[in-house]
Design an enzyme around this catalytic site. Structure first.
Site, short mmCIF file in Angstrom:
data_model
loop_
_atom_site.label_atom_id
_atom_site.label_comp_id
_atom_site.label_asym_id
_atom_site.label_seq_id
_atom_site.Cartn_x
_atom_site.Cartn_y
_atom_site.Cartn_z
N HIS A 164 4.41 99.68 52.88
CA HIS A 164 5.88 99.85 53.51
C HIS A 164 6.61 99.54 52.51
O HIS A 164 7.98 100.08 52.41
CB HIS A 164 5.88 99.03 54.78
N ASP A 217 1.28 102.97 54.86
CA ASP A 217 2.33 102.17 55.52
C ASP A 217 1.85 102.07 57.14
O ASP A 217 1.65 102.89 57.66
CB ASP A 217 3.59 102.72 55.47
N SER A 223 13.45 101.64 55.29
CA SER A 223 13.17 101.19 56.48
C SER A 223 14.25 101.55 57.33
O SER A 223 14.59 102.76 57.45
CB SER A 223 12.57 99.83 56.48
#
Length: 269
Positions: free
Chosen positions: A234, A202, A88
């Site tokens: 995610h 995601d 991320s």
């Protein structure tokens, strides 16, 4: 490899509810003969020692570079084969860390790495969540984020802009630093091998809004591999149907295919 967690006050496991995706990666890769170093982010370990106007630099670079140096000093680790693996926001900042590392790193692995400007992504995600649970509260949240994002993108953002008028209560210094950092151009200028993995389910970092930007920026670059795992969310955990926040409350584990793919890249298979 050095593991980098996402945006927020994350511990070394990347804990999200009952799930610990960075712990899954660390244990899975260690079982495949990859040395792994992970750390609690400063925002988790000692937030009181960070300045009020800290930026992504203070949040990530000192501990990440120290971790790289620590791994390189270990006698059982080849100092020329140290990689960064970022999830991320950890994937967003990984090129910045790599650009500061000396000598150069061996490569990067970017997992669900965001490329869309964060203030734009915040509005997009808020609208997505509001559509799942519509109501006055959700509408007000979206409207507030739209106003705050406009301040971030506008010409009047300055160091003294109050954090209360900006997304997530982060300081103006944080947003000014983000505006000045182009992870795509930084990554393209590194010349390092890269593996980029993305979950097709995601909704926080998406194929359409983020991965396409990485693909365009790194098109034609040798040593860059990009792959979408259609069933992953995610946290790189498998599921079916549209992903929702409720999914994060259910215990799960990072898909074995992700661990294998990273191990193969790092071990040169």
């Amino acid at each position: 490899m050095v593991l980098l967690s996402g945006g927020g006050a994350f511990d070394r496991d990347g804990s999200s509810g009952p799930n610990k995706p960075l712990k899954d990666l660390a244990w899975g890769l260690a079982g495949r003969q990859v040395a792994v170093l992970r750390f609690d982010k400063p925002t988790f370990a000692h937030p009181d020692r960070l300045p009020a106007d800290f930026t992504m630099v203070e949040e990530y670079l000192p501990p990440a570079l120290a971790a790289v140096d620590l791994l390189r000093a270990r006698p059982e680790v080849d100092p020329h084969r140290v990689h960064l693996v970022g999830h991320s926001m950890g994937g967003k900042v990984a090129p910045r860390i790599a650009a500061a590392a000396e000598p150069p790193l061996a490569g990067l692995v970017l997992l669900a790495a965001d490329a869309q400007p964060m203030h734009e992504a915040a509005v997009r995600v808020a609208r997505h969540l509001a559509a799942l649970t519509p109501g006055p509260g959700a509408t007000e949240l979206v409207a507030a984020l739209v106003r705050q994002a406009a301040v971030v993108a506008g010409p009047d953002l300055a160091p003294d802009t109050p954090a209360e008028s900006l997304p997530f209560g982060l300081s103006a210094a944080y947003w000014l630093d983000l505006r000045g950092y182009d992870q795509l151009a930084t990554a393209a200028g590194l010349g390092l091998p890269m593996l980029i993995l993305q979950g097709g389910r995601d909704y926080q970092v998406t194929v359409e809004d983020d991965l396409t930007r990485w693909q365009q920026a790194l098109a034609g670059r040798p040593g860059v591999s990009i792959r979408v795992h259609p069933d992953l969310n995610h946290l790189l955990m498998p599921g079916t149907g549209p992903a929702t926040p409720a999914e994060y409350a259910r215990p799960g584990h990072v898909a074995a295919a992700v661990v294998e793919e990273i191990a193969d890249r790092l071990l040169g298979r």
